[in-house]
Design a protein around this motif. Structure first.
Motif, short mmCIF file in Angstrom:
data_model
loop_
_atom_site.label_atom_id
_atom_site.label_comp_id
_atom_site.label_asym_id
_atom_site.label_seq_id
_atom_site.Cartn_x
_atom_site.Cartn_y
_atom_site.Cartn_z
N GLU A 74 -12.58 7.61 -5.85
CA GLU A 74 -11.34 8.38 -5.87
C GLU A 74 -10.54 8.12 -7.14
O GLU A 74 -9.88 9.01 -7.68
CB GLU A 74 -10.48 8.03 -4.66
CG GLU A 74 -11.05 8.53 -3.33
CD GLU A 74 -11.03 10.05 -3.25
OE1 GLU A 74 -9.96 10.64 -3.42
OE2 GLU A 74 -12.12 10.63 -3.06
N LEU A 75 -10.64 6.89 -7.65
CA LEU A 75 -9.90 6.52 -8.86
C LEU A 75 -10.46 7.27 -10.07
O LEU A 75 -9.71 7.68 -10.96
CB LEU A 75 -10.01 5.01 -9.07
CG LEU A 75 -8.96 4.34 -9.95
CD1 LEU A 75 -7.58 4.48 -9.32
CD2 LEU A 75 -9.31 2.87 -10.12
N TRP A 104 -7.18 -1.46 0.44
CA TRP A 104 -6.39 -0.26 0.72
C TRP A 104 -4.98 -0.34 0.12
O TRP A 104 -4.34 0.69 -0.09
CB TRP A 104 -6.31 -0.03 2.23
CG TRP A 104 -7.64 0.31 2.80
CD1 TRP A 104 -8.39 -0.45 3.65
CD2 TRP A 104 -8.41 1.49 2.54
NE1 TRP A 104 -9.57 0.18 3.94
CE2 TRP A 104 -9.61 1.38 3.28
CE3 TRP A 104 -8.21 2.62 1.77
CZ2 TRP A 104 -10.60 2.36 3.26
CZ3 TRP A 104 -9.19 3.61 1.75
CH2 TRP A 104 -10.36 3.47 2.48
N GLY A 160 0.80 -1.23 0.00
CA GLY A 160 0.00 0.00 0.00
C GLY A 160 0.82 1.27 0.00
O GLY A 160 0.29 2.35 -0.30
N ARG A 179 3.30 3.01 -5.39
CA ARG A 179 2.41 3.67 -6.35
C ARG A 179 1.88 2.72 -7.41
O ARG A 179 0.85 2.98 -8.01
CB ARG A 179 3.15 4.83 -7.03
CG ARG A 179 3.56 5.93 -6.06
CD ARG A 179 4.24 7.07 -6.80
NE ARG A 179 4.65 8.12 -5.89
CZ ARG A 179 5.26 9.23 -6.27
NH1 ARG A 179 5.53 9.42 -7.55
NH2 ARG A 179 5.61 10.15 -5.39
N ARG A 180 2.60 1.64 -7.65
CA ARG A 180 2.19 0.63 -8.63
C ARG A 180 2.53 -0.74 -8.06
O ARG A 180 3.34 -0.85 -7.14
CB ARG A 180 2.90 0.83 -9.98
CG ARG A 180 2.58 2.14 -10.66
CD ARG A 180 3.43 2.33 -11.92
NE ARG A 180 3.20 1.30 -12.90
CZ ARG A 180 2.24 1.36 -13.83
NH1 ARG A 180 1.44 2.41 -13.87
NH2 ARG A 180 2.09 0.39 -14.71
N ASN A 216 -12.78 3.86 -2.86
CA ASN A 216 -11.55 3.90 -3.66
C ASN A 216 -11.85 3.99 -5.14
O ASN A 216 -11.11 4.63 -5.90
CB ASN A 216 -10.70 2.66 -3.36
CG ASN A 216 -9.88 2.79 -2.09
OD1 ASN A 216 -8.85 3.47 -2.08
ND2 ASN A 216 -10.34 2.18 -1.01
N GLY A 232 -5.77 0.52 -3.73
CA GLY A 232 -6.70 1.61 -4.01
C GLY A 232 -6.08 2.83 -4.67
O GLY A 232 -6.75 3.50 -5.46
N ARG A 233 -4.83 3.14 -4.37
CA ARG A 233 -4.20 4.33 -4.93
C ARG A 233 -3.21 4.01 -6.05
O ARG A 233 -2.51 4.89 -6.52
CB ARG A 233 -3.48 5.11 -3.82
CG ARG A 233 -4.41 5.73 -2.80
CD ARG A 233 -3.64 6.57 -1.78
NE ARG A 233 -2.73 5.76 -0.99
CZ ARG A 233 -1.89 6.25 -0.08
NH1 ARG A 233 -1.84 7.55 0.12
NH2 ARG A 233 -1.11 5.45 0.61
N TRP A 234 -3.17 2.77 -6.48
CA TRP A 234 -2.25 2.40 -7.55
C TRP A 234 -2.72 2.95 -8.89
O TRP A 234 -3.92 3.14 -9.13
CB TRP A 234 -2.12 0.89 -7.64
CG TRP A 234 -1.30 0.28 -6.55
CD1 TRP A 234 -0.69 0.92 -5.51
CD2 TRP A 234 -1.02 -1.12 -6.38
NE1 TRP A 234 -0.04 0.04 -4.71
CE2 TRP A 234 -0.22 -1.23 -5.21
CE3 TRP A 234 -1.35 -2.26 -7.08
CZ2 TRP A 234 0.25 -2.45 -4.74
CZ3 TRP A 234 -0.90 -3.48 -6.63
CH2 TRP A 234 -0.10 -3.57 -5.47
N THR A 235 -1.76 3.14 -9.77
CA THR A 235 -2.06 3.55 -11.14
C THR A 235 -1.86 2.40 -12.13
O THR A 235 -1.86 2.62 -13.33
CB THR A 235 -1.16 4.73 -11.55
OG1 THR A 235 0.22 4.33 -11.43
CG2 THR A 235 -1.40 5.94 -10.67
#
Length: 267
Positions: free
Chosen positions: A264-265, A229, A202, A205-206, A261, A232-235
Protein backbone atom coordinates in the motif's frame (compact mmCIF):
# COMPACT_ATOMS: atom_id res chain seq x y z
CA UNK A 1 -48.84 8.78 -15.27
CA UNK A 2 -47.02 8.69 -11.94
CA UNK A 3 -45.19 11.83 -10.81
CA UNK A 4 -41.81 11.66 -9.07
CA UNK A 5 -39.12 14.14 -8.04
CA UNK A 6 -35.40 13.63 -8.60
CA UNK A 7 -32.89 15.85 -6.74
CA UNK A 8 -29.70 16.79 -8.53
CA UNK A 9 -27.06 19.52 -8.64
CA UNK A 10 -28.24 22.78 -10.16
CA UNK A 11 -25.27 22.57 -12.56
CA UNK A 12 -27.05 19.63 -14.25
CA UNK A 13 -30.32 21.51 -14.85
CA UNK A 14 -29.56 22.72 -18.38
CA UNK A 15 -28.36 19.30 -19.53
CA UNK A 16 -31.42 17.58 -18.07
CA UNK A 17 -33.79 19.97 -19.83
CA UNK A 18 -31.90 19.34 -23.04
CA UNK A 19 -31.43 15.56 -22.97
CA UNK A 20 -33.04 14.02 -19.87
CA UNK A 21 -31.53 12.32 -16.81
CA UNK A 22 -28.66 9.88 -17.19
CA UNK A 23 -28.62 6.45 -15.53
CA UNK A 24 -25.70 7.29 -13.26
CA UNK A 25 -26.60 5.41 -10.06
CA UNK A 26 -26.71 1.73 -9.10
CA UNK A 27 -29.75 0.06 -7.59
CA UNK A 28 -29.72 -1.77 -4.27
CA UNK A 29 -31.15 -5.05 -5.60
CA UNK A 30 -29.08 -8.07 -6.60
CA UNK A 31 -28.83 -6.95 -10.24
CA UNK A 32 -27.11 -3.64 -9.35
CA UNK A 33 -28.64 -2.20 -12.51
CA UNK A 34 -27.95 1.42 -13.48
CA UNK A 35 -30.64 4.06 -13.22
CA UNK A 36 -31.68 6.95 -10.99
CA UNK A 37 -33.27 7.53 -7.60
CA UNK A 38 -36.42 9.55 -7.08
CA UNK A 39 -39.35 9.94 -4.70
CA UNK A 40 -43.12 10.24 -5.26
CA UNK A 41 -44.61 13.73 -5.21
CA UNK A 42 -46.70 13.82 -2.02
CA UNK A 43 -48.98 16.56 -0.64
CA UNK A 44 -46.26 17.35 1.92
CA UNK A 45 -43.48 19.53 0.50
CA UNK A 46 -41.09 18.47 3.27
CA UNK A 47 -41.62 14.74 2.74
CA UNK A 48 -41.40 15.06 -1.04
CA UNK A 49 -38.00 16.74 -0.80
CA UNK A 50 -36.85 14.95 2.37
CA UNK A 51 -33.57 13.70 0.83
CA UNK A 52 -32.26 17.20 0.07
CA UNK A 53 -30.16 17.87 3.17
CA UNK A 54 -28.66 14.38 3.18
CA UNK A 55 -27.71 14.62 -0.51
CA UNK A 56 -26.24 18.08 0.09
CA UNK A 57 -23.63 16.53 2.41
CA UNK A 58 -21.95 14.86 -0.55
CA UNK A 59 -19.05 16.41 -2.38
CA UNK A 60 -19.66 18.17 -5.67
CA UNK A 61 -21.38 21.30 -6.93
CA UNK A 62 -23.35 23.16 -4.28
CA UNK A 63 -27.10 23.74 -4.55
CA UNK A 64 -29.73 21.21 -5.62
CA UNK A 65 -32.78 21.52 -7.85
CA UNK A 66 -35.91 19.39 -8.06
CA UNK A 67 -36.59 17.60 -11.35
CA UNK A 68 -40.22 16.49 -11.69
CA UNK A 69 -40.69 13.55 -14.00
CA UNK A 70 -43.70 11.57 -15.24
CA UNK A 71 -43.44 7.80 -15.69
CA UNK A 72 -45.96 5.36 -17.17
CA UNK A 73 -48.18 3.71 -14.56
CA UNK A 74 -46.82 0.25 -15.41
CA UNK A 75 -43.14 1.31 -15.41
CA UNK A 76 -41.07 -1.30 -13.47
CA UNK A 77 -39.28 0.27 -10.49
CA UNK A 78 -38.06 -0.75 -7.06
CA UNK A 79 -39.21 0.81 -3.80
CA UNK A 80 -38.08 0.49 -0.19
CA UNK A 81 -36.13 2.01 2.67
CA UNK A 82 -32.53 2.87 1.92
CA UNK A 83 -31.14 0.26 4.34
CA UNK A 84 -33.41 -2.64 3.29
CA UNK A 85 -33.79 -4.79 0.20
CA UNK A 86 -36.21 -3.09 -2.23
CA UNK A 87 -39.39 -4.55 -3.71
CA UNK A 88 -39.98 -4.79 -7.47
CA UNK A 89 -43.27 -3.06 -8.30
CA UNK A 90 -44.81 -0.73 -10.88
CA UNK A 91 -44.56 3.05 -10.65
CA UNK A 92 -48.22 3.36 -9.58
CA UNK A 93 -47.77 0.74 -6.87
CA UNK A 94 -44.66 2.51 -5.60
CA UNK A 95 -46.60 5.76 -5.23
CA UNK A 96 -49.44 3.93 -3.46
CA UNK A 97 -47.11 2.20 -1.00
CA UNK A 98 -45.19 5.32 -0.08
CA UNK A 99 -48.33 7.48 0.22
CA UNK A 100 -49.91 4.94 2.59
CA UNK A 101 -46.97 4.95 5.01
CA UNK A 102 -47.40 6.79 8.32
CA UNK A 103 -43.73 7.85 8.10
CA UNK A 104 -42.15 7.62 4.60
CA UNK A 105 -38.83 9.18 5.63
CA UNK A 106 -35.90 7.18 4.31
CA UNK A 107 -37.89 5.56 1.50
CA UNK A 108 -36.76 5.79 -2.11
CA UNK A 109 -37.79 4.70 -5.60
CA UNK A 110 -35.25 3.48 -8.13
CA UNK A 111 -35.89 3.64 -11.88
CA UNK A 112 -33.56 1.13 -13.61
CA UNK A 113 -33.02 3.20 -16.75
CA UNK A 114 -32.39 6.73 -17.94
CA UNK A 115 -35.25 9.24 -18.13
CA UNK A 116 -35.87 10.85 -21.51
CA UNK A 117 -36.31 14.54 -22.16
CA UNK A 118 -40.03 14.03 -22.85
CA UNK A 119 -40.55 12.47 -19.42
CA UNK A 120 -39.08 15.49 -17.61
CA UNK A 121 -42.06 17.58 -16.52
CA UNK A 122 -40.20 20.58 -15.09
CA UNK A 123 -37.06 21.67 -13.24
CA UNK A 124 -37.46 24.10 -10.37
CA UNK A 125 -35.49 25.47 -7.40
CA UNK A 126 -36.08 24.02 -3.97
CA UNK A 127 -35.44 25.25 -0.43
CA UNK A 128 -31.97 24.05 0.60
CA UNK A 129 -32.84 23.40 4.27
CA UNK A 130 -35.54 20.79 3.75
CA UNK A 131 -35.34 17.24 5.08
CA UNK A 132 -33.13 15.22 7.39
CA UNK A 133 -29.40 14.55 7.65
CA UNK A 134 -27.51 11.36 8.55
CA UNK A 135 -30.69 9.30 9.06
CA UNK A 136 -34.42 9.95 9.62
CA UNK A 137 -35.00 11.02 13.20
CA UNK A 138 -31.38 12.07 13.72
CA UNK A 139 -32.41 15.51 14.99
CA UNK A 140 -32.00 15.59 18.76
CA UNK A 141 -29.80 12.47 18.76
CA UNK A 142 -26.21 12.88 19.92
CA UNK A 143 -23.93 12.33 16.89
CA UNK A 144 -21.55 9.38 16.91
CA UNK A 145 -17.87 10.31 16.52
CA UNK A 146 -16.45 6.84 15.83
CA UNK A 147 -14.27 6.42 12.75
CA UNK A 148 -17.05 4.54 10.94
CA UNK A 149 -19.67 7.29 11.34
CA UNK A 150 -17.77 10.55 11.11
CA UNK A 151 -16.91 12.13 7.77
CA UNK A 152 -13.27 13.17 7.60
CA UNK A 153 -12.93 16.85 6.69
CA UNK A 154 -16.64 17.59 7.06
CA UNK A 155 -17.57 21.07 8.26
CA UNK A 156 -17.44 21.20 12.06
CA UNK A 157 -16.10 17.63 12.45
CA UNK A 158 -12.96 18.68 14.34
CA UNK A 159 -14.92 20.73 16.89
CA UNK A 160 -17.40 17.86 17.26
CA UNK A 161 -14.62 15.35 17.97
CA UNK A 162 -13.05 17.69 20.51
CA UNK A 163 -16.39 18.23 22.23
CA UNK A 164 -17.40 14.56 22.16
CA UNK A 165 -14.19 12.46 22.03
CA UNK A 166 -14.75 8.80 21.23
CA UNK A 167 -13.15 6.33 23.69
CA UNK A 168 -11.55 4.36 20.84
CA UNK A 169 -11.40 6.75 17.90
CA UNK A 170 -10.18 9.96 19.43
CA UNK A 171 -9.07 12.54 18.89
CA UNK A 172 -5.83 10.86 20.03
CA UNK A 173 -3.51 12.24 22.69
CA UNK A 174 -0.51 14.20 21.46
CA UNK A 175 2.65 12.35 20.44
CA UNK A 176 4.67 13.48 23.53
CA UNK A 177 1.92 12.15 25.82
CA UNK A 178 1.91 8.79 24.01
CA UNK A 179 5.69 8.54 24.13
CA UNK A 180 5.60 9.13 27.89
CA UNK A 181 3.03 6.33 28.20
CA UNK A 182 5.31 3.99 26.24
CA UNK A 183 8.29 4.94 28.40
CA UNK A 184 6.23 4.37 31.56
CA UNK A 185 5.33 0.86 30.36
CA UNK A 186 8.92 -0.22 31.11
CA UNK A 187 11.38 -2.39 29.22
CA UNK A 188 10.43 -4.44 27.31
CA UNK A 189 7.12 -2.96 28.39
CA UNK A 190 3.64 -3.99 29.48
CA UNK A 191 1.85 -5.32 26.34
CA UNK A 192 -1.53 -3.86 27.27
CA UNK A 193 -0.17 -0.34 27.79
CA UNK A 194 1.93 -0.51 24.64
CA UNK A 195 -0.88 -1.74 22.38
CA UNK A 196 -3.17 0.98 23.76
CA UNK A 197 -0.62 3.67 22.97
CA UNK A 198 0.08 2.21 19.51
CA UNK A 199 -3.65 2.23 18.78
CA UNK A 200 -3.68 6.01 19.28
CA UNK A 201 -0.53 6.40 17.20
CA UNK A 202 -2.33 4.58 14.38
CA UNK A 203 -4.89 7.41 14.19
CA UNK A 204 -2.15 9.90 13.34
CA UNK A 205 -0.69 10.64 9.89
CA UNK A 206 2.92 10.97 11.03
CA UNK A 207 4.88 9.93 14.07
CA UNK A 208 8.27 9.30 15.70
CA UNK A 209 9.31 6.15 13.81
CA UNK A 210 12.81 6.14 15.30
CA UNK A 211 11.45 6.10 18.87
CA UNK A 212 9.01 3.25 18.16
CA UNK A 213 11.37 1.05 16.14
CA UNK A 214 12.59 -0.78 19.27
CA UNK A 215 9.12 -2.29 19.67
CA UNK A 216 9.74 -4.40 16.55
CA UNK A 217 11.78 -6.70 18.83
CA UNK A 218 9.20 -6.87 21.61
CA UNK A 219 8.57 -10.47 22.77
CA UNK A 220 4.78 -10.09 22.63
CA UNK A 221 3.32 -10.65 19.12
CA UNK A 222 0.32 -8.37 19.81
CA UNK A 223 2.67 -5.44 20.36
CA UNK A 224 4.53 -6.12 17.12
CA UNK A 225 1.24 -6.46 15.21
CA UNK A 226 -0.04 -3.19 16.72
CA UNK A 227 3.21 -1.54 15.60
CA UNK A 228 2.62 -2.68 12.01
CA UNK A 229 -0.85 -1.14 11.86
CA UNK A 230 0.21 1.97 13.78
CA UNK A 231 2.92 3.02 11.31
CA UNK A 232 1.52 1.43 8.15
CA UNK A 233 -0.23 4.57 6.88
CA UNK A 234 2.32 7.12 8.07
CA UNK A 235 4.17 9.37 5.67
CA UNK A 236 7.16 9.74 7.98
CA UNK A 237 10.59 8.85 6.55
CA UNK A 238 11.76 5.50 7.85
CA UNK A 239 8.38 3.73 7.75
CA UNK A 240 9.32 1.55 4.77
CA UNK A 241 12.53 0.40 6.48
CA UNK A 242 10.64 -0.49 9.66
CA UNK A 243 8.02 -2.43 7.70
CA UNK A 244 10.76 -4.31 5.83
CA UNK A 245 12.18 -5.27 9.21
CA UNK A 246 8.77 -6.46 10.41
CA UNK A 247 8.28 -8.38 7.15
CA UNK A 248 10.93 -10.79 8.47
CA UNK A 249 9.10 -11.37 11.77
CA UNK A 250 8.85 -14.99 13.02
CA UNK A 251 5.03 -14.68 13.14
CA UNK A 252 3.38 -15.36 9.77
CA UNK A 253 0.45 -12.99 10.42
CA UNK A 254 2.82 -10.12 11.19
CA UNK A 255 4.83 -10.85 8.04
CA UNK A 256 1.63 -10.79 6.00
CA UNK A 257 0.40 -7.52 7.58
CA UNK A 258 3.79 -5.85 7.07
CA UNK A 259 3.91 -6.99 3.44
CA UNK A 260 0.40 -5.67 2.77
CA UNK A 261 1.24 -2.28 4.28
CA UNK A 262 4.43 -2.15 2.22
CA UNK A 263 2.46 -2.75 -0.98
CA UNK A 264 0.00 0.00 0.00
CA UNK A 265 2.91 2.33 0.73
CA UNK A 266 4.31 1.82 -2.78
CA UNK A 267 0.96 2.32 -4.56
Amino acid sequence: MAMFVHLTASANAARIQRSGIRAASHGRDADRSRGLYCFPVLPSYTLTHQWLRELSRRSGPRGLVAVHLRLPDDEPVTVGQYHRDPAHVTATEAVRRVAALPDPRGWEVFVPRAVTRGEVHRVRPVRQVTGWRYFPGAHGTAPCTCSGCRVRGEYGSRRLRERRPHPLDGPPPTAPVLLRQIAAAGDPGDPEQLTRALHWFGLRRRGPVDQLARLADHPDRDVRMALVWAVGRWTTPGVAELLHRLAGDPDANIREAAGWNLSELRS
